[in-house]
Write an enzyme that holds these catalytic residues in place. Structure first.
Site, PDB file in Angstrom:
ATOM      1  N   HIS A 355       0.838  -1.190  -0.252  1.00  0.00           N
ATOM      2  CA  HIS A 355      -0.459   0.151   0.110  1.00  0.00           C
ATOM      3  C   HIS A 355       0.903   1.446   0.013  1.00  0.00           C
ATOM      4  CE1 HIS A 355      -3.959  -1.785   0.997  1.00  0.00           C
ATOM      5  NE2 HIS A 355      -3.217  -3.186   1.813  1.00  0.00           N
ATOM      6  N   LYS A 543      -8.717  13.663   4.458  1.00  0.00           N
ATOM      7  CA  LYS A 543      -7.949  12.380   4.494  1.00  0.00           C
ATOM      8  C   LYS A 543      -7.038  12.813   6.030  1.00  0.00           C
ATOM      9  CE  LYS A 543      -6.729  13.770   0.390  1.00  0.00           C
ATOM     10  NZ  LYS A 543      -7.029  12.634  -1.104  1.00  0.00           N
ATOM     11  N   ARG A 544      -5.962  11.365   5.991  1.00  0.00           N
ATOM     12  CA  ARG A 544      -5.327  11.777   7.605  1.00  0.00           C
ATOM     13  C   ARG A 544      -4.454  12.865   6.591  1.00  0.00           C
ATOM     14  NH1 ARG A 544      -3.977   7.993  10.931  1.00  0.00           N
ATOM     15  NH2 ARG A 544      -3.143   9.352  11.568  1.00  0.00           N
ATOM     16  N   LYS A 549       0.659  14.352   1.037  1.00  0.00           N
ATOM     17  CA  LYS A 549      -1.217  14.528   0.911  1.00  0.00           C
ATOM     18  C   LYS A 549      -1.939  16.213   0.306  1.00  0.00           C
ATOM     19  CE  LYS A 549      -2.872  10.789   2.959  1.00  0.00           C
ATOM     20  NZ  LYS A 549      -4.093   9.473   1.532  1.00  0.00           N
ATOM     21  N   THR A 651      -8.951   6.716  -2.132  1.00  0.00           N
ATOM     22  CA  THR A 651     -10.382   5.709  -2.491  1.00  0.00           C
ATOM     23  C   THR A 651     -11.133   6.729  -1.978  1.00  0.00           C
ATOM     24  OG1 THR A 651      -9.711   4.742  -0.081  1.00  0.00           O
ATOM     25  CG2 THR A 651      -9.623   3.018  -2.195  1.00  0.00           C
ATOM     26  N   LYS A 655     -15.087   7.516  -3.704  1.00  0.00           N
ATOM     27  CA  LYS A 655     -16.261   8.242  -3.050  1.00  0.00           C
ATOM     28  C   LYS A 655     -16.661   9.533  -3.234  1.00  0.00           C
ATOM     29  CE  LYS A 655     -14.569   5.690   0.525  1.00  0.00           C
ATOM     30  NZ  LYS A 655     -13.307   5.646   1.553  1.00  0.00           N
TER      31      LYS A 655
HETATM   32  C1  26Q Z   1       3.376   1.165  10.347  1.00  0.00           C
HETATM   33  C2  26Q Z   1       4.296   0.512  11.621  1.00  0.00           C
HETATM   34  C3  26Q Z   1       4.112   1.053  12.951  1.00  0.00           C
HETATM   35  C4  26Q Z   1       2.877   1.781  13.006  1.00  0.00           C
HETATM   36  C5  26Q Z   1       2.331   1.465  12.109  1.00  0.00           C
HETATM   37  C6  26Q Z   1       2.460   0.890  10.665  1.00  0.00           C
HETATM   38  C7  26Q Z   1       1.660   2.007   9.272  1.00  0.00           C
HETATM   39  C8  26Q Z   1      -0.186   1.682   9.676  1.00  0.00           C
HETATM   40  C9  26Q Z   1      -0.779   1.858   8.966  1.00  0.00           C
HETATM   41  C10 26Q Z   1       1.326   2.221   8.616  1.00  0.00           C
HETATM   42  C11 26Q Z   1       0.743   2.170   7.112  1.00  0.00           C
HETATM   43  C12 26Q Z   1      -0.642   2.612   7.750  1.00  0.00           C
HETATM   44  C13 26Q Z   1      -1.220   3.018   6.620  1.00  0.00           C
HETATM   45  C14 26Q Z   1      -1.504   2.982   5.410  1.00  0.00           C
HETATM   46  C15 26Q Z   1      -2.755   3.015   4.204  1.00  0.00           C
HETATM   47  O1  26Q Z   1      -3.959   3.493   4.470  1.00  0.00           O
HETATM   48  N1  26Q Z   1      -2.559   3.119   3.141  1.00  0.00           N
HETATM   49  C16 26Q Z   1      -3.311   3.840   1.887  1.00  0.00           C
HETATM   50  O2  26Q Z   1      -4.215   2.321   1.458  1.00  0.00           O
HETATM   51  C17 26Q Z   1      -5.081   2.571   0.506  1.00  0.00           C
HETATM   52  C18 26Q Z   1      -5.123   1.862   0.672  1.00  0.00           C
HETATM   53  O3  26Q Z   1      -4.950   1.115  -0.302  1.00  0.00           O
HETATM   54  C19 26Q Z   1      -3.988   3.759  -0.646  1.00  0.00           C
HETATM   55  O4  26Q Z   1      -5.714   4.141  -1.286  1.00  0.00           O
HETATM   56  C20 26Q Z   1      -3.899   4.711   0.351  1.00  0.00           C
HETATM   57  O5  26Q Z   1      -3.420   5.253  -1.363  1.00  0.00           O
HETATM   58  C21 26Q Z   1      -2.434   4.806   0.757  1.00  0.00           C
HETATM   59  O6  26Q Z   1      -1.632   5.610   0.701  1.00  0.00           O
END
Ligand code: 26Q
Length: 810
Positions: A355, A543-544, A549, A651, A655
């Site tokens: 991702h 979004k976050r 972004k 995503t 929407k």
């Molecule tokens: C990793 C290690 C320690 C703590 C947290 C994490 C962690 C947690 C969540 C790292 C990344 C995430 C989330 C990533 C994420 O949401 N990526 C998004 O995924 C979507 C679905 O595929 C995409 O549409 C987005 O572009 C992408 O940013």
């Protein structure tokens, strides 16, 4: 089962009586909500049992989606819609004199995810059930979801999200399905009757207890399962001797440290390498999930050699990547298979979705820590790597450089993405561009070595939640116009193309949008005390909060408009309301300062008579799934403005499009595919392309300071960050300032500024042409069907999982 309004009412009244000994009118809102939830669960239960039975008997392929996050939001509405009884229920509540809106609002969001990745997992669950794919979710039942965001004096403040405080009506605790997960201890090999056995001693046991939530398919009989694991102490491990000697604190210590495992979700990008608890979480749910799969597999009485023909495991990013080694462990240590067989089965079972291409987000674990916590898993990982490195060495004629670059274990770290790639038969990116970048940039060595593993699966969204549920007015109009078969076959939304130029239809879609905007303006008034104009353009970026972004680019355009208005109060622009919603990771200072900047600018502009009738800024507190459902139907403009190459897919972009917003976008992630679908007349593009961005990174020729020197607008704005114009404390926004100059603007905010401002003027121009605008909106809705996650799931099922749909008959 046919449920009509009368028998629904009877069932409901009976449920309230049985659960709470109350009648419909006297019961509290909470009890009214709980009884309804329990009744819905009853309605699902027969089909749930039948689904599980059918899967066990037909012995076809079952899919397990392993994810650290499932951002499901609320379930009441989606369950009612999928059962096909939403209207009946709302009418029945009307008859009973119960306020429906208040009941909906009792439910707390299951916020068990950070953002896109977690929400994708939730959309996939809905689509697997609705398309009849035997697919289940496996994750962690966090006691606290992602923090709740409060805004105090413009700053983000984090508050624990105690989402279970009233109980959770949807889940069922399955005591009898609990399993043991073992951490740490000593591992050695022992010869016994000529066989080598693995002995694991002195380990710490954790009891994993599953909580199951039914995932009801849309108007079919499929009810799949979301299984979330909770960590508890093994009863026999409770320190009774300390307890009976009166040392309660010591007796409780272990309990506390075990329960910590499923206590709280980690916010992303607070990713400090090597957080022990995070690794514990990962192995905890992976081991519990794999053990439980193995148990139900063995009940089917099939050969272990055929495991991969009946089980597919999808790992959502690298967070569950230890599943590779855990399945090897189960097959070898518990089931007695040899390495080669176990390895062939494991790689044929596992598939990995990537991702992100942001290097800093790739998970790495320090070897020392990993080895100590998961000694057997480490041994297996080391052996996988030894054999893999051997293969590379031979393929590249002894090229050690290649071996070093690709080794799973390198410089004292275990690289989880590499483990996931080596241990899987499929590696996919989440949008076309993203997959190409993986293949030719970030993971090019692996693509060269394993070209057959790489494939693309563009993300999707469930049109049931994001159109049918959140925008019933639009959904009804669509059904009146093209019939209702689009709900089962979302690609049929395309039939709306015939109506894109139809003045009458344009008028109707516009009225729906305006009504949403009026409703939302009232919400903003009562929650924030800000008055906004429903006739203004609603320009939304939710979004976050992340530098890549580029919420900052959006802010710079607003500051530029404000500066223009201060020079010329008669500036002719269409009034616009800029709406933001975003959580920042608690330790991400730059992101938190950006929130403060938005709020500072909001109070300045919203109170300035020169500007406030032309531009308004609203920052929505605590953006999450439920708030998204409210705001997306109101949007005229969808901001998808990441630095090209950085957003894997997005995503939210899908929407908004589905709800008739016009996208202003860079050619990044799935924006590229949205552009391909709607054509250049129906999306507003700007900015550097991903190739240009990558070239700048490589040739290092970008100089942010040149733009600061040459563009007077940028010069003014950047100065305003630190010259006291915005804030009496000139240092308040210095981190933001410094990220641009002197740190040379990593995400090309200054570089894309001019192009973005022009694109925004284009929006202003188009919005004045009511019919053109509405036509664009309709084209976007019509073309959005291809982004239904039903399509995405069908591709995963066919191309990766080889899992046919199963029809459940009652
Ligand atoms: C990793 C290690 C320690 C703590 C947290 C994490 C962690 C947690 C969540 C790292 C990344 C995430 C989330 C990533 C994420 O949401 N990526 C998004 O995924 C979507 C679905 O595929 C995409 O549409 C987005 O572009 C992408 O940013």
């Amino acid at each position: 089962m046919v449920i009509d309004k009368e028998n629904f009412k009877n069932d409901y009244i009976e449920k309230l009586q049985n659960m709470f000994a109350e009648d419909a009118v006297d019961a509290s809102r909470l009890h009214q909500y709980f009884a309804l939830g329990a009744l819905i669960k009853d309605y699902c239960s027969k089909a749930w049992i039948k689904t599980n039975k059918e899967y066990g008997e037909n012995k076809g392929k079952q899919v397990y989606y392993f994810s650290m996050e499932f951002l499901v939001g609320r379930l009441l509405n989606s369950n009612l819609v999928n059962l096909g009884i939403k209207d009946i229920c709302v009418e029945a509540f009307g008859d009973l004199g119960i306020n429906w809106i208040e009941i909906e609002d009792i439910e707390l969001d299951a916020g068990l995810g950070n953002g896109g990745l977690g929400r994708l997992a939730a959309c996939f669950l809905d689509s697997m059930a609705s398309t009849g794919i035997p697919g289940h979710g496996c994750g962690i039942r966090y006691k606290y979801g992602l923090f709740k965001q409060k805004i105090e004096n413009g700053y983000q403040v984090e508050v624990p999200d105690n989402w279970l405080k009233n109980g959770n009506v949807w889940e069922i605790r399955k005591e009898n399905k609990a399993v043991e997960v073992r951490f740490a201890g000593d591992v050695y090999l022992k010869e016994e009757n000529g066989e080598t056995k693995v002995v694991h001693e002195n380990y710490q046991s954790v009891r994993a207890v599953p909580y199951d939530t039914p995932i009801k398919g849309y108007k079919n009989n499929t009810v799949n399962t979301l299984r979330l694991w909770s960590a508890e102490t093994m009863e026999e491990d409770f320190d009774f001797s300390s307890f009976s000697q009166g040392n309660y604190a010591k007796a409780g210590e272990d309990k506390y440290s075990v329960e910590a495992i499923s206590q709280v979700l980690y916010p992303d990008d607070s990713y400090e390498k090597g957080r022990l608890l995070r690794l514990k979480q990962e192995y905890f749910f992976v081991s519990a999930g794999m053990q439980s799969i193995m148990k139900s597999y063995k009940k089917m009485d099939l050969s272990l050699q055929d495991f991969h023909k009946h089980v597919a495991v999808q790992i959502n990013d690298t967070h569950p990547a230890v599943a590779v080694a855990e399945l090897m462990r189960l097959l070898m240590d518990e089931e007695g298979l040899n390495w080669d067989d176990a390895y062939a089965i494991t790689t044929a079972t596992m598939a990995y979705t990537n991702h992100t291409i942001m290097a800093e987000a790739l998970e790495k674990w320090p070897v020392d820590m990993f080895k100590k916590l998961l000694p057997r898993i480490y041994m297996i990982t080391e052996e996988i790597n030894r054999r893999f490195c051997n293969e590379i060495y031979h393929k590249y004629n002894g090229n050690w450089n290649k071996v070093n670059k690709m080794s799973i274990i390198q410089d004292g770290y275990i690289r989880m993405a590499y483990l996931a790639i080596v241990g899987s038969h499929s590696v996919n990116g989440v949008a076309k561009l993203h997959t190409e970048l993986l293949k030719h940039q970030e993971l090019s060595d692996f693509y060269e070595f394993y070209p057959e593993k790489f494939n693309n699966k563009t993300n999707g969204i469930t049109h049931r939640r994001w159109l049918l549920n959140s925008n019933p007015e639009l959904a009804n109009l669509i059904t009146e116009t093209i019939g209702g078969s689009w709900i089962k076959s979302p690609n049929e939304l395309h039939n709306l193309m015939d109506f894109a130029g139809d003045k009458n239809f344009q008028e109707k879609t516009q009225v729906i949008k305006t009504n949403h905007k009026i409703k939302f303006s009232n919400y903003v008034m009562s929650n924030l005390g800000t008055s906004i104009d429903p006739n203004s353009i609603f320009d939304v970026q939710v979004k976050r909060m992340h530098a890549y972004k580029r919420q900052l680019l959006n802010i710079f355009n607003i500051m530029n408009l404000y500066n223009q208005l201060r020079d010329n109060p008669n500036l002719d622009i269409v009034p616009r309301t800029f709406i933001f919603g975003a959580k920042a990771s608690p330790s991400y200072y730059l992101a938190k300062q950006t929130i403060k900047l938005i709020n500072t600018l909001a109070s300045r502009i919203n109170n300035d008579p020169i500007a406030r009738d032309k531009i308004k800024i609203v920052f929505l507190e605590n953006y999450g799934v439920s708030l998204a459902e409210k705001i997306i139907p109101c949007a005229d403009v969808s901001e998808q403005i990441s630095t090209a190459s950085k957003e894997a897919s997005g995503t939210g972009n899908m929407k908004f499009m589905m709800n008739g917003a016009i996208t202003i976008a860079t050619l990044d992630g799935a924006n590229v595919e949205i552009f391909d679908a709607v054509g250049k007349e129906n999306i507003i593009l700007f900015g550097l392309t991903s190739q240009q961005v990558i070239e700048y990174y490589e040739n290092k020729k970008y100089r942010a300071s040149d733009l600061y020197d040459s563009d007077i607008r940028l010069n003014t704005i950047v100065n305003q960050l630190v010259n006291g114009f915005l804030h009496s404390n000139k240092m308040e926004f210095v981190t933001i300032h410094d990220s641009l100059i002197p740190h040379n603007d990593e995400f090309f905010v200054l570089k894309d500024f001019d192009s973005y401002v022009r694109a925004q003027s284009e929006i202003d121009r188009l919005f004045r042409q009511k019919s053109t605008w509405q036509q664009m909106a309709i084209v976007n809705i019509a073309k959005s069907g291809i982004f239904s996650s039903d399509n995405t799931i069908k591709q995963y099922a066919k191309e990766i999982w080889k899992a046919p749909a199963v029809k459940i008959k009652l």
